[in-house]
Design a protein around this motif. Structure first.
Motif, PDB file in Angstrom:
ATOM      1  N   ASP A 114     -13.262   8.122  -5.244  1.00  0.00           N
ATOM      2  CA  ASP A 114     -12.727   7.795  -3.914  1.00  0.00           C
ATOM      3  C   ASP A 114     -11.240   8.099  -3.803  1.00  0.00           C
ATOM      4  OD1 ASP A 114     -15.233   6.860  -3.115  1.00  0.00           O
ATOM      5  OD2 ASP A 114     -14.809   4.850  -3.870  1.00  0.00           O
ATOM      6  N   GLY A 115     -10.774   9.115  -4.556  1.00  0.00           N
ATOM      7  CA  GLY A 115      -9.371   9.488  -4.502  1.00  0.00           C
ATOM      8  C   GLY A 115      -8.440   8.502  -5.171  1.00  0.00           C
ATOM      9  N   ARG A 116      -8.973   7.602  -5.975  1.00  0.00           N
ATOM     10  CA  ARG A 116      -8.163   6.565  -6.610  1.00  0.00           C
ATOM     11  C   ARG A 116      -7.854   6.937  -8.061  1.00  0.00           C
ATOM     12  NH1 ARG A 116      -8.376   2.126  -3.439  1.00  0.00           N
ATOM     13  NH2 ARG A 116      -7.727   0.728  -5.089  1.00  0.00           N
ATOM     14  N   THR A 117      -6.732   6.417  -8.550  1.00  0.00           N
ATOM     15  CA  THR A 117      -6.299   6.654  -9.917  1.00  0.00           C
ATOM     16  C   THR A 117      -6.123   5.324 -10.625  1.00  0.00           C
ATOM     17  OG1 THR A 117      -5.132   8.668  -9.277  1.00  0.00           O
ATOM     18  CG2 THR A 117      -4.484   7.672 -11.353  1.00  0.00           C
ATOM     19  N   SER A 118      -6.576   5.260 -11.876  1.00  0.00           N
ATOM     20  CA  SER A 118      -6.384   4.067 -12.693  1.00  0.00           C
ATOM     21  C   SER A 118      -5.183   4.278 -13.599  1.00  0.00           C
ATOM     22  CB  SER A 118      -7.633   3.787 -13.531  1.00  0.00           C
ATOM     23  OG  SER A 118      -7.434   2.666 -14.365  1.00  0.00           O
ATOM     24  N   ILE A 119      -4.257   3.316 -13.596  1.00  0.00           N
ATOM     25  CA  ILE A 119      -3.011   3.430 -14.344  1.00  0.00           C
ATOM     26  C   ILE A 119      -2.868   2.243 -15.281  1.00  0.00           C
ATOM     27  CG2 ILE A 119      -0.493   3.509 -14.151  1.00  0.00           C
ATOM     28  CD1 ILE A 119      -1.098   4.601 -11.229  1.00  0.00           C
ATOM     29  N   SER A 120      -2.714   2.528 -16.562  1.00  0.00           N
ATOM     30  CA  SER A 120      -2.406   1.476 -17.540  1.00  0.00           C
ATOM     31  C   SER A 120      -0.906   1.299 -17.564  1.00  0.00           C
ATOM     32  CB  SER A 120      -2.922   1.876 -18.927  1.00  0.00           C
ATOM     33  OG  SER A 120      -4.321   2.062 -18.911  1.00  0.00           O
ATOM     34  N   THR A 121      -0.419   0.176 -17.046  1.00  0.00           N
ATOM     35  CA  THR A 121       1.023   0.003 -16.864  1.00  0.00           C
ATOM     36  C   THR A 121       1.762  -0.277 -18.158  1.00  0.00           C
ATOM     37  OG1 THR A 121       0.915  -2.384 -16.500  1.00  0.00           O
ATOM     38  CG2 THR A 121       0.560  -0.950 -14.579  1.00  0.00           C
ATOM     39  N   GLY A 122       1.076  -0.861 -19.155  1.00  0.00           N
ATOM     40  CA  GLY A 122       1.761  -1.284 -20.366  1.00  0.00           C
ATOM     41  C   GLY A 122       2.545  -2.569 -20.181  1.00  0.00           C
ATOM     42  N   TYR A 153       7.890 -18.701  -7.199  1.00  0.00           N
ATOM     43  CA  TYR A 153       9.128 -17.917  -7.187  1.00  0.00           C
ATOM     44  C   TYR A 153       9.210 -16.948  -8.363  1.00  0.00           C
ATOM     45  CZ  TYR A 153      11.154 -20.871  -3.482  1.00  0.00           C
ATOM     46  OH  TYR A 153      11.418 -21.516  -2.302  1.00  0.00           O
ATOM     47  N   SER A 154       8.428 -17.179  -9.397  1.00  0.00           N
ATOM     48  CA  SER A 154       8.434 -16.258 -10.541  1.00  0.00           C
ATOM     49  C   SER A 154       7.338 -15.198 -10.430  1.00  0.00           C
ATOM     50  CB  SER A 154       8.250 -17.036 -11.851  1.00  0.00           C
ATOM     51  OG  SER A 154       7.025 -17.754 -11.841  1.00  0.00           O
ATOM     52  N   SER A 155       6.679 -15.136  -9.275  1.00  0.00           N
ATOM     53  CA  SER A 155       5.596 -14.174  -9.058  1.00  0.00           C
ATOM     54  C   SER A 155       6.119 -12.944  -8.327  1.00  0.00           C
ATOM     55  CB  SER A 155       4.481 -14.828  -8.233  1.00  0.00           C
ATOM     56  OG  SER A 155       3.513 -13.870  -7.834  1.00  0.00           O
ATOM     57  N   VAL A 156       5.406 -11.824  -8.499  1.00  0.00           N
ATOM     58  CA  VAL A 156       5.687 -10.621  -7.701  1.00  0.00           C
ATOM     59  C   VAL A 156       4.611 -10.439  -6.637  1.00  0.00           C
ATOM     60  CG1 VAL A 156       7.049  -9.423  -9.441  1.00  0.00           C
ATOM     61  CG2 VAL A 156       4.552  -9.154  -9.426  1.00  0.00           C
ATOM     62  N   GLY A 157       3.849 -11.502  -6.390  1.00  0.00           N
ATOM     63  CA  GLY A 157       2.968 -11.536  -5.238  1.00  0.00           C
ATOM     64  C   GLY A 157       1.593 -10.946  -5.427  1.00  0.00           C
ATOM     65  N   LEU A 158       1.036 -10.509  -4.307  1.00  0.00           N
ATOM     66  CA  LEU A 158      -0.314  -9.960  -4.240  1.00  0.00           C
ATOM     67  C   LEU A 158      -0.256  -8.439  -4.111  1.00  0.00           C
ATOM     68  CD1 LEU A 158      -1.771 -12.519  -1.682  1.00  0.00           C
ATOM     69  CD2 LEU A 158      -2.270 -12.443  -4.146  1.00  0.00           C
ATOM     70  N   PRO A 159      -1.297  -7.744  -4.569  1.00  0.00           N
ATOM     71  CA  PRO A 159      -1.312  -6.280  -4.416  1.00  0.00           C
ATOM     72  C   PRO A 159      -1.249  -5.869  -2.950  1.00  0.00           C
ATOM     73  CG  PRO A 159      -3.022  -7.018  -5.939  1.00  0.00           C
ATOM     74  CD  PRO A 159      -2.479  -8.250  -5.283  1.00  0.00           C
ATOM     75  N   LEU A 160      -0.621  -4.727  -2.700  1.00  0.00           N
ATOM     76  CA  LEU A 160      -0.584  -4.176  -1.352  1.00  0.00           C
ATOM     77  C   LEU A 160      -1.984  -3.761  -0.915  1.00  0.00           C
ATOM     78  CD1 LEU A 160       2.573  -1.852  -1.589  1.00  0.00           C
ATOM     79  CD2 LEU A 160       2.438  -4.142  -0.605  1.00  0.00           C
ATOM     80  N   PRO A 161      -2.241  -3.675   0.373  1.00  0.00           N
ATOM     81  CA  PRO A 161      -3.540  -3.175   0.846  1.00  0.00           C
ATOM     82  C   PRO A 161      -3.835  -1.805   0.238  1.00  0.00           C
ATOM     83  CG  PRO A 161      -2.287  -4.087   2.668  1.00  0.00           C
ATOM     84  CD  PRO A 161      -1.363  -4.079   1.487  1.00  0.00           C
ATOM     85  N   GLY A 162      -5.054  -1.613  -0.215  1.00  0.00           N
ATOM     86  CA  GLY A 162      -5.437  -0.351  -0.832  1.00  0.00           C
ATOM     87  C   GLY A 162      -5.202  -0.295  -2.322  1.00  0.00           C
ATOM     88  N   VAL A 163      -4.596  -1.353  -2.883  1.00  0.00           N
ATOM     89  CA  VAL A 163      -4.305  -1.402  -4.322  1.00  0.00           C
ATOM     90  C   VAL A 163      -5.170  -2.468  -4.976  1.00  0.00           C
ATOM     91  CG1 VAL A 163      -2.538  -1.786  -6.082  1.00  0.00           C
ATOM     92  CG2 VAL A 163      -1.931  -0.660  -3.935  1.00  0.00           C
ATOM     93  N   ARG A 164      -5.827  -2.111  -6.052  1.00  0.00           N
ATOM     94  CA  ARG A 164      -6.614  -3.073  -6.833  1.00  0.00           C
ATOM     95  C   ARG A 164      -5.975  -3.242  -8.199  1.00  0.00           C
ATOM     96  NH1 ARG A 164     -12.162   0.298  -5.983  1.00  0.00           N
ATOM     97  NH2 ARG A 164     -12.291   0.186  -3.697  1.00  0.00           N
ATOM     98  N   VAL A 165      -5.997  -4.461  -8.703  1.00  0.00           N
ATOM     99  CA  VAL A 165      -5.433  -4.726 -10.022  1.00  0.00           C
ATOM    100  C   VAL A 165      -6.406  -5.565 -10.844  1.00  0.00           C
ATOM    101  CG1 VAL A 165      -3.049  -4.615  -9.181  1.00  0.00           C
ATOM    102  CG2 VAL A 165      -4.220  -6.820  -9.285  1.00  0.00           C
ATOM    103  N   ARG A 166      -6.267  -5.437 -12.142  1.00  0.00           N
ATOM    104  CA  ARG A 166      -7.020  -6.279 -13.069  1.00  0.00           C
ATOM    105  C   ARG A 166      -6.224  -6.372 -14.356  1.00  0.00           C
ATOM    106  NH1 ARG A 166      -9.742  -3.016 -16.834  1.00  0.00           N
ATOM    107  NH2 ARG A 166      -9.817  -0.790 -16.243  1.00  0.00           N
ATOM    108  N   LEU A 167      -6.600  -7.325 -15.204  1.00  0.00           N
ATOM    109  CA  LEU A 167      -5.924  -7.488 -16.478  1.00  0.00           C
ATOM    110  C   LEU A 167      -6.832  -7.035 -17.613  1.00  0.00           C
ATOM    111  CD1 LEU A 167      -4.262 -11.020 -16.062  1.00  0.00           C
ATOM    112  CD2 LEU A 167      -3.295  -8.770 -15.556  1.00  0.00           C
ATOM    113  N   ARG A 168      -6.280  -6.266 -18.510  1.00  0.00           N
ATOM    114  CA  ARG A 168      -6.991  -5.897 -19.731  1.00  0.00           C
ATOM    115  C   ARG A 168      -6.648  -6.959 -20.768  1.00  0.00           C
ATOM    116  NH1 ARG A 168      -5.295  -0.396 -21.342  1.00  0.00           N
ATOM    117  NH2 ARG A 168      -7.003   0.382 -20.044  1.00  0.00           N
ATOM    118  N   THR A 169      -7.620  -7.791 -21.089  1.00  0.00           N
ATOM    119  CA  THR A 169      -7.378  -8.941 -21.960  1.00  0.00           C
ATOM    120  C   THR A 169      -8.178  -8.843 -23.247  1.00  0.00           C
ATOM    121  OG1 THR A 169      -9.155 -10.196 -20.890  1.00  0.00           O
ATOM    122  CG2 THR A 169      -6.946 -10.410 -19.959  1.00  0.00           C
TER     123      THR A 169
END
Length: 469
Positions: free
Chosen positions: A352-360, A302-318
């Motif tokens: 491939d038309g994709r953009t990388s975004i550092s969310t902060g 319940y404290s999660s915002v779920g899984l990425p939408l199709p076409g979206v990739r995520v990773r953690l900068r650790t």
């Protein structure tokens, strides 16, 4: 005929014809084709940037969609933006056309304004260096994360793609009636709700703001709303009422911040047939990134915002390879083309038309890929339900005559809300708090005003507040 929206104009006309306006049900909407013709007559051609500062409602949508259909590049502004704010936005983004309900003479530079759609004014701003944009582009502002005087340049077709992914993730269809009561100049309401309803073929019901539980309940019932979106603050306002959501509502989505797991459990307990979706996104990403169907998940999520939408990739900068907590990095084909209004930031294409975004934003990710929000970047605060860039507030304060410096810091109010105090360092001893607030009000929105304002001699500049936890 295909428009710069990459949607048939007949589809746009049908969408506008089915709009429901709660506050002004009898108000006649401007004609979409008439607005397009008037925009063409005034010489606003493809690629021309247009500042749009219209109130939340059907009029706003008609003008906005007509501009896009003509190939113009709208810049979505808060309708409450004061003239000096609009002028600085025009300079920062290279726009020399303004559309608003009423345009003050000093903004028009003494030139007469033109009237479009009977009640809307359009004026050409003088002495501005314009920037070059392309048809099919649009600029969405992100005052909370990237500063007041900047925006994200997007392709409209990528926003439509993001909207389609969002509505699929919540099961929205042409049979749904969608309540749009969040401000439409922000990316969440504009993309997820307005464009989402446009691409899915449903009906948009436009109401508010402001939000009150009684008005919200009455709107859901009277207009048979089946899909609604709220911020966590508005969810808590409703929960305090202690009643079930009306039966017509099928799905509730929550975005713009985190909702406590206990609140999620409470909403589901009191509304057993409700589909509850928790979402995460940011304007730079176009904007939706992930969704959790909370009603289908165990309480531990319940404290999660779920899984990425199709076409979206995520990773953690650790900091270390085996860490499970770090800054969220988003790669998506619906990301912004670039930042505009600032020269020190841009999008980072990854192919491939994709953009990388550092969310902060700091997230944890479990072994199944579910995202758990941990903390936000410290450069902004949520004030009155809206993101406020503390850096921008300081920069604006420092432009005022007699002000040598400004610093902002966050703390909890007596009611438990996170607010911010602005320390202002004055070279002029005659400047008091009232005068500084008066000057700030000419540029800042109401949500950007500090809870407390402290005046210090300029000699103290550089002193730092320590925030008591």
């Amino acid at each position: 005929m295909t428009t710069a929206l990459t949607i048939e104009t007949d589809t746009v006309r049908q969408f506008l014809c089915t709009l429901v306006q709660v506050e002004r049900p009898q108000a006649e909407l401007p004609d979409f084709d008439t607005v397009m013709d008037e925009v063409r007559r005034l010489g606003i051609g493809p690629g021309r940037a247009v500042l749009v500062a219209l109130p939340h409602g059907g009029q706003f949508l008609t003008v906005l969609l007509a501009l896009l259909a003509r190939g113009a590049v709208p810049i979505l502004l808060p309708p409450s933006a004061p003239p000096s704010r609009i002028e600085r936005m025009a300079q920062a983004l290279g726009a020399d056309v303004l559309v608003a309900p009423r345009i003050q003479a000093d903004l028009a530079g003494g030139e007469p304004s033109h009237t479009i759609a009977r009640t809307i004014q359009l004026t050409f701003l003088r002495d501005l260096v314009t920037d070059s944009y392309l048809p099919g582009e649009i600029i969405l502002l992100t005052s909370g994360t990237s500063g007041v005087f900047s925006g994200c340049l997007h392709r409209v077709d990528s926003l439509l793609r993001n909207a389609a992914r969002h509505v699929r993730s919540i099961g929205q269809t042409s049979a749904d009636r969608v309540l749009v009561n969040l401000p439409m100049h922000y990316s969440y309401a504009f993309v997820a709700q307005v464009l989402g309803t446009l691409v899915s073929g449903g009906t948009a019901v436009i109401a508010g703001p402001p939000f009150t539980p009684a008005h919200y309940e009455r709107t859901l019932q009277d207009h048979q709303v089946t899909v609604s979106s709220l911020t966590p603050t508005l969810v808590e306002s409703w929960r305090r009422v202690g009643r079930k959501l009306p039966a017509p509502l099928r799905a509730l989505t929550v975005g713009g911040g985190g909702l406590d797991a206990s609140s999620v459990a409470n909403v589901l307990e009191h509304n057993p047939n409700l589909e509850l979706y928790l979402t995460y996104g940011l304007t730079e990403a176009g904007p939706r990134v992930s969704t959790l169907a909370a009603h289908l998940e165990p309480p531990r999520r319940y404290s999660s915002v779920g899984l990425p939408l199709p076409g979206v990739r995520v990773r953690l900068r650790t900091d270390r390879p085996d860490d499970h907590v770090g800054e969220l990095i988003v790669e998506t084909d619906t990301g912004m083309l670039r930042r505009v209004g600032r020269r020190d930031e841009s999008a980072c294409p990854v192919g491939d038309g994709r953009t990388s975004i550092s969310t902060g934003d700091i997230f944890a990710m479990d072994d199944d890929g579910y995202l758990f929000f941990r903390s936000r970047r410290p450069t902004y605060v949520i004030s009155r339900g809206e993101k406020v860039s503390l850096r921008s507030v300081c920069e604006i304060a420092e432009t005022l005559p007699g002000i040598r410096g400004a610093e902002a810091w966050t703390h909890e109010s007596a009611s438990g809300d996170v607010v911010f105090t602005l320390d202002v360092y004055c070279a002029d001893d005659s400047i008091d708090e009232r005068e500084v607030r008066r000057r700030l009000a000419k540029v800042l929105l109401r949500s950007e005003q500090p809870a407390h304002l402290l005046i210090h001699p300029a000699a103290q500049l550089g002193w730092r507040k320590s925030v008591a936890k």
